[in-house]
Write a protein that holds these residues in place. Structure first.
Motif, PDB file in Angstrom:
ATOM      1  N   UNK A  32       2.913   8.631   0.519  1.00 14.84           N
ATOM      2  CA  UNK A  32       2.505   7.471   1.304  1.00 14.84           C
ATOM      3  C   UNK A  32       2.573   6.247   0.379  1.00 14.84           C
ATOM      4  N   UNK A  34       1.840   1.915  -0.185  1.00 15.99           N
ATOM      5  CA  UNK A  34       1.016   0.798   0.257  1.00 15.99           C
ATOM      6  C   UNK A  34       1.246  -0.415  -0.638  1.00 15.99           C
ATOM      7  N   UNK A  36      -1.233  -3.762  -1.407  1.00 12.82           N
ATOM      8  CA  UNK A  36      -2.500  -4.463  -1.208  1.00 12.82           C
ATOM      9  C   UNK A  36      -2.430  -5.821  -1.900  1.00 12.82           C
ATOM     10  N   UNK A  44      -9.678  -5.749  -2.143  1.00 14.16           N
ATOM     11  CA  UNK A  44      -8.270  -5.568  -1.795  1.00 14.16           C
ATOM     12  C   UNK A  44      -8.089  -5.539  -0.288  1.00 14.16           C
ATOM     13  N   UNK A  49       1.969  -0.631   4.980  1.00 12.95           N
ATOM     14  CA  UNK A  49       2.001   0.756   4.521  1.00 12.95           C
ATOM     15  C   UNK A  49       3.216   1.464   5.111  1.00 12.95           C
ATOM     16  N   UNK A  51       4.620   5.581   5.738  1.00 15.81           N
ATOM     17  CA  UNK A  51       4.480   7.020   5.543  1.00 15.81           C
ATOM     18  C   UNK A  51       5.586   7.822   6.201  1.00 15.81           C
ATOM     19  N   UNK A 101      -7.010  17.481  -1.182  1.00 14.98           N
ATOM     20  CA  UNK A 101      -7.307  16.114  -0.800  1.00 14.98           C
ATOM     21  C   UNK A 101      -6.255  15.183  -1.346  1.00 14.98           C
ATOM     22  N   UNK A 102      -6.210  13.992  -0.786  1.00 13.22           N
ATOM     23  CA  UNK A 102      -5.239  12.995  -1.210  1.00 13.22           C
ATOM     24  C   UNK A 102      -5.932  11.890  -1.983  1.00 13.22           C
ATOM     25  N   UNK A 104      -5.087   7.883  -4.078  1.00 12.55           N
ATOM     26  CA  UNK A 104      -4.151   6.805  -4.359  1.00 12.55           C
ATOM     27  C   UNK A 104      -4.056   6.577  -5.860  1.00 12.55           C
TER      28      UNK A 104
ATOM     29  N   UNK B  50     -15.726  13.545  -0.709  1.00  7.53           N
ATOM     30  CA  UNK B  50     -15.087  13.833   0.570  1.00  7.53           C
ATOM     31  C   UNK B  50     -16.092  14.308   1.613  1.00  7.53           C
ATOM     32  N   UNK B  98      -4.996  11.894   7.696  1.00  6.68           N
ATOM     33  CA  UNK B  98      -4.247  10.670   7.951  1.00  6.68           C
ATOM     34  C   UNK B  98      -3.423  10.215   6.767  1.00  6.68           C
ATOM     35  N   UNK B  99      -3.169   8.929   6.701  1.00  5.55           N
ATOM     36  CA  UNK B  99      -2.171   8.397   5.782  1.00  5.55           C
ATOM     37  C   UNK B  99      -2.756   7.843   4.492  1.00  5.55           C
ATOM     38  N   UNK B 100      -3.961   8.147   4.153  1.00  5.37           N
ATOM     39  CA  UNK B 100      -4.586   7.740   2.889  1.00  5.37           C
ATOM     40  C   UNK B 100      -4.969   6.276   2.825  1.00  5.37           C
ATOM     41  N   UNK B 101      -4.860   5.515   3.902  1.00  2.00           N
ATOM     42  CA  UNK B 101      -5.222   4.110   3.794  1.00  2.00           C
ATOM     43  C   UNK B 101      -6.691   4.000   3.409  1.00  2.00           C
ATOM     44  N   UNK B 102      -6.951   3.227   2.383  1.00  2.00           N
ATOM     45  CA  UNK B 102      -8.313   3.011   1.932  1.00  2.00           C
ATOM     46  C   UNK B 102      -8.728   1.579   2.236  1.00  2.00           C
ATOM     47  N   UNK B 103      -9.986   1.430   2.628  1.00  2.00           N
ATOM     48  CA  UNK B 103     -10.567   0.132   2.942  1.00  2.00           C
ATOM     49  C   UNK B 103     -11.550  -0.221   1.826  1.00  2.00           C
ATOM     50  N   UNK B 104     -11.410  -1.425   1.313  1.00  2.00           N
ATOM     51  CA  UNK B 104     -12.147  -1.809   0.105  1.00  2.00           C
ATOM     52  C   UNK B 104     -13.290  -2.769   0.384  1.00  2.00           C
TER      53      UNK B 104
END
Lengths: 116, 113
Positions: A32, A34, A36, A44, A49, A51, A101-102, A104, B50, B98-104
């Protein structure tokens, strides 16, 4: 090991000029991807993005990025830069982590300055 | 609107003090993360969680611990602050799948004197 490289630490462009920020990653499969943006003193914000699907991705604020599998790259572009685009930009890739788990991994960032 | 909040924007502490950084998200996300950000190094993962009461070490866990007693709250603890822990600390959250999008969150700039 997985890694993300942003070759340009600082870039300066004139307002109205086009922009391309480079990002290369090292990973065996397609991760994936991204971009930011971080304005001074802020957290951020996600610009865009990727995928799967169309390799040209449109984001917010007029930005786009293109995934090139053969070059392991995900470069960010904008046709005409505005003074408000001055910020730091981070490329990030999502990889599988231990336990299924994934996570970044971020590049070191590119700081963009915009001349009037 | 998605929201991640951090308890302080700026914090000044003395060497040896115990420091708590708090993060709260309102999106019902399973995953939560703590990063530190230093010039030229980008963001480096300290710990992530997690699930409630679960935690995993990231890339630079030494000198830090974490606590997650409730799903929406993730705390970073510096047991004995040192000057080399002066940094910007960013909290993030994401869905488990999902697609790993992280919110900061907006970040906490910590200075240790």
């Amino acid at each position: 090991a997985q890694s993300v490289t942003q070759p340009d630490i600082h870039i300066t462009v004139s307002e109205g000029a086009s922009l391309e920020l480079r990002c290369n990653y090292s990973y065996g499969a397609t991760p994936y991807l991204f971009w930011y943006v971080q304005s001074p003193g802020q957290g951020l914000q996600l610009l865009l993005k990727y995928f799967s699907g169309d390799t040209l991705v449109q984001g917010i604020k007029g930005f786009e990025a293109e995934f090139k599998r053969s070059q392991s790259s995900f470069n960010l572009r904008k046709p005409s830069v505005h003074w408000s685009d001055a910020a730091e930009y981070f490329c990030a890739v999502g990889f599988p982590f231990s336990g299924g788990y994934n996570k970044l991994i971020f590049g070191a960032g590119t700081r963009l300055a915009v001349h009037p | 609107d998605v929201k991640v909040t951090q308890s302080s924007r700026y914090l000044v502490k003395r060497t040896g003090e115990k420091v708590f950084l708090e993060c709260v998200q309102d999106m019902d996300h399973e995953n939560m993360f703590w990063y530190r950000q230093d010039p030229g190094l980008g963001l480096r993962l300290i710990y992530f969680s997690y699930d409630v009461k679960m935690k995993e070490k990231g890339d630079i866990p030494e000198g830090y611990s974490v606590s997650r007693e409730k799903k929406e709250r993730f705390s970073l603890i510096l047991e004995s602050a040192s000057t080399n822990q002066t940094s910007m600390y960013l909290c993030a959250s994401s869905l488990l799948a999902g697609d790993n999008e992280q919110f900061f969150g907006p970040g906490t700039r910590l200075t240790v004197l």
